[in-house]
Structures are given as structure tokens and as C-alpha cells.
Design a protein around this motif. Structure first.
Motif, PDB file in Angstrom:
ATOM      1  N   GLY A 247       0.785  -8.877 -17.241  1.00  0.00           N
ATOM      2  CA  GLY A 247       1.618  -8.775 -18.438  1.00  0.00           C
ATOM      3  C   GLY A 247       2.407  -7.733 -18.289  1.00  0.00           C
ATOM      4  O   GLY A 247       3.577  -7.534 -18.652  1.00  0.00           O
ATOM      5  N   GLU A 248       1.958  -6.483 -17.872  1.00  0.00           N
ATOM      6  CA  GLU A 248       2.779  -5.418 -17.521  1.00  0.00           C
ATOM      7  C   GLU A 248       3.706  -5.397 -16.249  1.00  0.00           C
ATOM      8  O   GLU A 248       4.829  -4.753 -16.402  1.00  0.00           O
ATOM      9  N   TRP A 249       3.439  -6.507 -15.520  1.00  0.00           N
ATOM     10  CA  TRP A 249       4.438  -6.441 -14.092  1.00  0.00           C
ATOM     11  C   TRP A 249       4.868  -7.781 -13.922  1.00  0.00           C
ATOM     12  O   TRP A 249       3.927  -8.551 -13.303  1.00  0.00           O
ATOM     13  N   PRO A 250       5.602  -8.437 -14.553  1.00  0.00           N
ATOM     14  CA  PRO A 250       5.840  -9.989 -14.699  1.00  0.00           C
ATOM     15  C   PRO A 250       6.241 -10.582 -13.430  1.00  0.00           C
ATOM     16  O   PRO A 250       5.933 -11.765 -13.292  1.00  0.00           O
ATOM     17  N   PRO A 341       3.226 -22.024  -4.905  1.00  0.00           N
ATOM     18  CA  PRO A 341       4.437 -21.307  -4.897  1.00  0.00           C
ATOM     19  C   PRO A 341       4.392 -19.906  -5.447  1.00  0.00           C
ATOM     20  O   PRO A 341       5.120 -19.536  -6.085  1.00  0.00           O
ATOM     21  N   GLN A 342       2.901 -19.577  -5.940  1.00  0.00           N
ATOM     22  CA  GLN A 342       2.674 -18.325  -6.344  1.00  0.00           C
ATOM     23  C   GLN A 342       3.379 -16.974  -5.593  1.00  0.00           C
ATOM     24  O   GLN A 342       3.531 -17.473  -4.328  1.00  0.00           O
ATOM     25  N   SER A 343       3.214 -15.812  -5.983  1.00  0.00           N
ATOM     26  CA  SER A 343       3.911 -14.747  -5.358  1.00  0.00           C
ATOM     27  C   SER A 343       3.053 -13.481  -5.099  1.00  0.00           C
ATOM     28  O   SER A 343       3.372 -12.968  -4.242  1.00  0.00           O
ATOM     29  N   ALA A 344       1.744 -13.630  -5.378  1.00  0.00           N
ATOM     30  CA  ALA A 344       0.714 -12.741  -5.112  1.00  0.00           C
ATOM     31  C   ALA A 344      -0.646 -13.105  -5.255  1.00  0.00           C
ATOM     32  O   ALA A 344      -0.941 -14.211  -6.039  1.00  0.00           O
ATOM     33  N   HIS A 376       7.583 -10.476  -0.838  1.00  0.00           N
ATOM     34  CA  HIS A 376       8.474  -9.246  -1.013  1.00  0.00           C
ATOM     35  C   HIS A 376       9.937  -9.530  -1.513  1.00  0.00           C
ATOM     36  O   HIS A 376      10.707  -8.825  -1.967  1.00  0.00           O
ATOM     37  N   ARG A 377      10.179 -10.626  -1.568  1.00  0.00           N
ATOM     38  CA  ARG A 377      11.479 -11.281  -1.871  1.00  0.00           C
ATOM     39  C   ARG A 377      11.619 -11.176  -3.395  1.00  0.00           C
ATOM     40  O   ARG A 377      12.784 -10.888  -3.903  1.00  0.00           O
ATOM     41  N   ILE A 378      10.370 -11.167  -3.926  1.00  0.00           N
ATOM     42  CA  ILE A 378      10.573 -11.113  -5.627  1.00  0.00           C
ATOM     43  C   ILE A 378       9.769 -10.076  -6.020  1.00  0.00           C
ATOM     44  O   ILE A 378      10.096  -9.402  -7.166  1.00  0.00           O
ATOM     45  N   ILE A 379       8.641  -9.302  -5.406  1.00  0.00           N
ATOM     46  CA  ILE A 379       7.983  -8.139  -5.958  1.00  0.00           C
ATOM     47  C   ILE A 379       8.557  -7.016  -4.938  1.00  0.00           C
ATOM     48  O   ILE A 379       8.168  -7.128  -3.686  1.00  0.00           O
ATOM     49  N   ASP A 380       8.733  -5.942  -5.506  1.00  0.00           N
ATOM     50  CA  ASP A 380       9.200  -4.804  -4.552  1.00  0.00           C
ATOM     51  C   ASP A 380       7.967  -3.871  -4.500  1.00  0.00           C
ATOM     52  O   ASP A 380       6.959  -4.342  -5.124  1.00  0.00           O
ATOM     53  N   GLY A 381       8.093  -2.922  -3.628  1.00  0.00           N
ATOM     54  CA  GLY A 381       6.923  -2.025  -3.085  1.00  0.00           C
ATOM     55  C   GLY A 381       6.483  -1.366  -4.407  1.00  0.00           C
ATOM     56  O   GLY A 381       4.794  -1.342  -4.729  1.00  0.00           O
ATOM     57  N   ARG A 382       7.117  -0.689  -5.413  1.00  0.00           N
ATOM     58  CA  ARG A 382       6.861   0.139  -6.346  1.00  0.00           C
ATOM     59  C   ARG A 382       5.864  -1.351  -7.384  1.00  0.00           C
ATOM     60  O   ARG A 382       4.935  -0.615  -7.994  1.00  0.00           O
ATOM     61  N   GLU A 383       6.339  -2.362  -7.586  1.00  0.00           N
ATOM     62  CA  GLU A 383       5.661  -3.307  -8.459  1.00  0.00           C
ATOM     63  C   GLU A 383       4.704  -3.561  -7.883  1.00  0.00           C
ATOM     64  O   GLU A 383       3.524  -3.766  -8.557  1.00  0.00           O
ATOM     65  N   VAL A 385       2.292  -2.106  -5.548  1.00  0.00           N
ATOM     66  CA  VAL A 385       1.502  -0.861  -5.647  1.00  0.00           C
ATOM     67  C   VAL A 385       0.960  -0.536  -6.925  1.00  0.00           C
ATOM     68  O   VAL A 385      -0.176  -0.444  -7.404  1.00  0.00           O
ATOM     69  N   SER A 386       2.021  -0.502  -8.047  1.00  0.00           N
ATOM     70  CA  SER A 386       1.829   0.041  -9.230  1.00  0.00           C
ATOM     71  C   SER A 386       0.774  -1.143  -9.918  1.00  0.00           C
ATOM     72  O   SER A 386      -0.094  -0.573 -10.809  1.00  0.00           O
ATOM     73  N   PHE A 387       0.982  -2.401  -9.780  1.00  0.00           N
ATOM     74  CA  PHE A 387       0.152  -3.650 -10.183  1.00  0.00           C
ATOM     75  C   PHE A 387      -1.443  -3.254  -9.665  1.00  0.00           C
ATOM     76  O   PHE A 387      -2.520  -3.355 -10.528  1.00  0.00           O
ATOM     77  N   LEU A 388      -1.509  -2.990  -8.524  1.00  0.00           N
ATOM     78  CA  LEU A 388      -2.778  -2.864  -7.864  1.00  0.00           C
ATOM     79  C   LEU A 388      -3.447  -1.598  -8.277  1.00  0.00           C
ATOM     80  O   LEU A 388      -4.694  -1.733  -8.616  1.00  0.00           O
TER      81      LEU A 388
END
Length: 414
Positions: A247-250, A341-344, A376-383, A385-388
Motif C-alpha cells: 500500500g505504501e509502494w504501489p 504478469p506481476q512485477s515482484a 526494473h522496468r516498473i520498479i526503481d531501485g529506491r522503491e 529497497v525501500s519496500f524490502l
């Protein structure tokens, strides 16, 4: 005769595999009784008799069938056999009279088999040698009828210590077997390669101190089981933590559709379940709205359906994020593959005690490595790492799972 055809399952499914017949040829079946189990590339399902009558199978177990193919025929003109009920009623009456004579024999035969497990059959002589020489009965290849261990089988094992052939083969075997891939295994193969070839997959790692969660489970597991009728496992903590972080990292909860990004304002979390026929990923719906008990009950239900091959296409469809637990098999670290088709996808691993530096002192803590594979096409490194890191924070402080915030800071409105 009426034809029983392979039913239409979904728009994208054109063929299925016949797993097994639950009724035999010539057997009388009732209307709506299950006669066979089929497997598609997504799930297994049952085929019911459309009419009562005698069954005539037209396909063999393992055959690949197209949608609409005739699977079997039922002779609806056949009469239901009634004579079979009489012998069954008489049989129990005859057995008790003979029981006293038959009882002593098993006792004498089984007496020497004291050190052989109940699920392993062996002759009295073989059992005596196993007990005397302390041989592992499970390591002996049986040659007797019905898988019974004979005297020579035990002597062969003693003459070849440390040598054990694969099941169904002899020592020094060079046997090669070829088996047709099931529809499910072909789908797994195709999707994994597709995930590798169509996503810019990258994996980031972290580790989580499981001490607090293990303390909570130890303190409340009995009360939790008493109140909710289900065990308090690790999956509810991880699913709840991921739902909050999603919810915090859509973007971690989204996927790419052409030139668009599809976001989800809910967390449908897939859980990877290993079955004898391959990996399946049933979905828990709206995890963000579920209680810990709801999650545990759903996990038990889905895992049970997966083991019994009862998962439906609806159980497997959708999913916005996946959790997989290689730790149950002993994996210490791995890089899970995205469930497109999920991204993570989050990978859980084995909990292992390790020395950790805590406030300048070395302490033994129960640690787990976490792995987040992402597109990585949709999720950047910052997002990513911050999610994890957020998941790690929530797991190390389980009280945060209630509000998603520190209770003291919430009280102070900070």
C-alpha cells in the motif's frame, strides 16, 4: 450410449491431460458421480457422470485430450446391479466365526519383526538378520512378492555397505527413463522462461531478525489455536507485512500492460505451494482487509486444495504479488523468479541462528535472509529497497502490523 466430453474450462485452454479414472470400466455410476480427474495448464478439475449407467472409458490415464473430445461413454440403459449388496451383507457374518482360528498365525509370524517399521514388510528370517545386524530396513531393496524383503536382500545389503541403487534399479544401473511432461509442468516451464525473457528482473536482498515474531508465536500460539482453530504460522506475519508495504509502494503492486501501468488498490497475494505435480500459486484475496487468523485459515485451505489437486481456475487467477518460501526445504538464500504478469516476488528462507552485533555486543539471533525479485522496468531501485526495508521493519516489530505505525508515535501524534 451417451458421450461424456471434455468440458470447456476457459477461453485460453485448448487441451487437458487425463490424470486418473476414479471409476473402472464396466462399473455402474450414479448421475453426477465423479468418474475422472483432468488437469489443465492452470488447475485440476473433476468430470461427473451426466447420467447413471455403465461406464466405458475411451481414453487412458496420461492421454492429452482436446476440449470437446469424447472422454467416455455411459450406457444409460444398463440396470443398476442389486445382487452385489447381498454378498457384502453375508461376508461380515462369516468372518467372525473364522477369526479365532486365524488370530494366532499373525502373532507368531510378526514376533521377530520388532525392529522393522510397520510400513516395511519382511520375512521372519530377514527381520531377524535386520535386528541382529542393525541394518536400516528402508535402505534394502526388496525382491519378494508385494515388496517383501527376503533373506538374500538383507545379505546383499550387508555385502555392499554404503552402496544403494536408485529406486527400481540395480547397482551399477545405467537406466534412462523418458516421461511426457504434464500440462502443468509445461505451463511452469513456459511461464518461467517468459518471465526471464520479457522482464528486466533484478533481485535485492536483506535479512530480518525473527526473534520478536518467534517470541510472539511462543507466547500466544496455544491461545491462538484455541480461539481460531488454526496454528499461528509465519505466513500471516509476512503476508500482513507485505500488504502494508504494498500500500505504501504501489509500483511493487502493479504490472505493465502495453504502454500502460496497471495499479491495484488492494493486495491479492499469491503463495507458492509445491505439489507432487509441480508448483502452483493460489491467491489470497484482499489480504490488506484480512485478520491474522483469516490469513492462516486461507493458507491452510489453499494448501490443502493444492495437495488434493482441488484448486480451481478461480483460485489461481489474478494475484498482484507473490510470496514463496524456500526455507521449508532448507534454502538459505535464492533468487525467486517473478510470477508474470506481476512485477515482484518475495522469497522467504530458512531461519538460522547467527551471531549478530546488537548494541555493541555479539548476540545469537534467529535470522532469515529475504530476497525481492522485481521488474526494473516498473520498479526503481529506491522503491524495491525501500519496500524490502519496510517489510523488514514490520517483521522485526510485529506491533507495527496493527496500525502500520509505532504505537507510541501514534499516541503522541508524531
Amino acid at each position: 450410449m451417451i458421450d461424456i466430453k471434455v468440458p470447456t474450462i476457459g477461453e485460453s485452454i485448448s487441451e487437458v491431460t487425463l490424470l486418473k479414472w476414479t471409476k473402472k470400466e464396466g462399473e455402474y455410476v450414479e448421475r453426477d458421480e465423479v468418474i475422472a480427474e483432468l488437469e489443465s495448464e492452470k488447475a485440476t478439475f473433476e468430470v461427473n457422470a451426466e447420467k447413471a449407467g455403465t461406464l466405458k472409458p475411451l481414453a487412458k490415464e496420461g492421454d492429452t485430450l482436446n476440449i470437446g473430445d469424447v472422454l467416455a461413454q455411459i450406457d444409460e440403459t444398463a440396470t443398476k446391479p442389486e445382487a452385489s449388496a447381498a454378498p457384502q451383507a453375508e461376508a461380515p457374518a462369516a468372518k467372525p466365526a473364522e477369526a479365532p482360528k486365524a488370530a494366532p498365525a499373525p502373532v507368531t509370524n510378526q514376533a521377530p519383526v520388532t525392529s522393522v517399521p510397520n510400513d516395511i514388510k519382511a520375512t521372519p528370517v530377514a527381520s531377524a538378520i535386520i535386528a541382529d545386524k542393525k541394518v536400516d530396513a528402508s535402505s534394502i531393496k526388496p525382491s519378494g512378492t508385494g515388496g517383501k524383503i527376503m533373506k538374500n536382500d538383507v545379505l546383499e545389503a550387508l555385502n555392499n555397505p554404503g552402496k544403494k541403487a536408485f529406486a527400481g534399479t540395480e547397482l551399477m544401473s545405467r537406466n534412462v527413463r523418458t516421461e511426457k511432461m504434464s500440462a502443468l509442468r509445461r505451463t511452469i516451464s513456459r511461464r518461467l522462461v517468459e518471465a526471464k525473457n520479457t522482464t528486466a528482473m533484478l533481485t535485492t536482498f536483506n535479512e530480518v531478525d525473527m526473534t520478536r515474531i518467534m517470541e510472539v508465536r511462543k507466547q500466544f500460539k496455544d491461545k491462538f489455536k484455541e480461539s481460531h482453530g488454526v496454528n499461528l504460522g509465519f505466513m500471516s506475519f509476512f503476508a500482513k507485512a507485505c500488504a502494508i508495504a504494498l500500500g505504501e509502494w504501489p509500483s511493487v503492486n502493479a504490472y505493465i500492460d502495453g504502454d500502460n501501468i496497471v495499479y491495484h488498490d488492494y493486495a491479492d497475494i499469491s503463495i507458492a505451494v509445491s505439489t507432487p505435480r509441480g508448483l502452483t500459486v493460489p491467491v489470497m484475496r484482499n489480504v490488506e482487509s484480512m485478520s491474522m487468523a483469516d490469513i492462516e485459515k486461507t493458507v491452510v485451505t489453499l494448501a490443502g486444495k493444492a495437495r488434493d489437486s482441488k484448486l480451481t481456475a478461480e483460485d489461481l487467477q489474478g494475484g498482484t504479488f507473490t510470496i514463496t518460501n524456500g526455507g521449508v526445504f532448507g534454502s538459505l538464500m535464492s533468487t525467486p523468479i517473478i510470477n508474470i504478469p506481476q512485477s515482484a516476488i518475495l522469497g522467504m528462507h530458512k531461519i538460522q541462528e547467527r551471531p549478530m552485533a546488537i548494541d555493541g555486543k555479539v548476540e545469537i539471533r534467529s535470522m532469515m535472509y529475504l530476497a525481492l525479485s522485481y521488474d526494473h522496468r516498473i520498479i526503481d531501485g529506491r522503491e524495491s529497497v525501500s519496500f524490502l526495508v519496510r517489510v523488514k521493519e514490520l517483521l522485526e516489530n510485529p506491533e507495527l502490523l496493527l496500525l502500520g505505525k509505532d504505537p507510541v508515535k501514534t499516541l503522541l501524534e508524531l
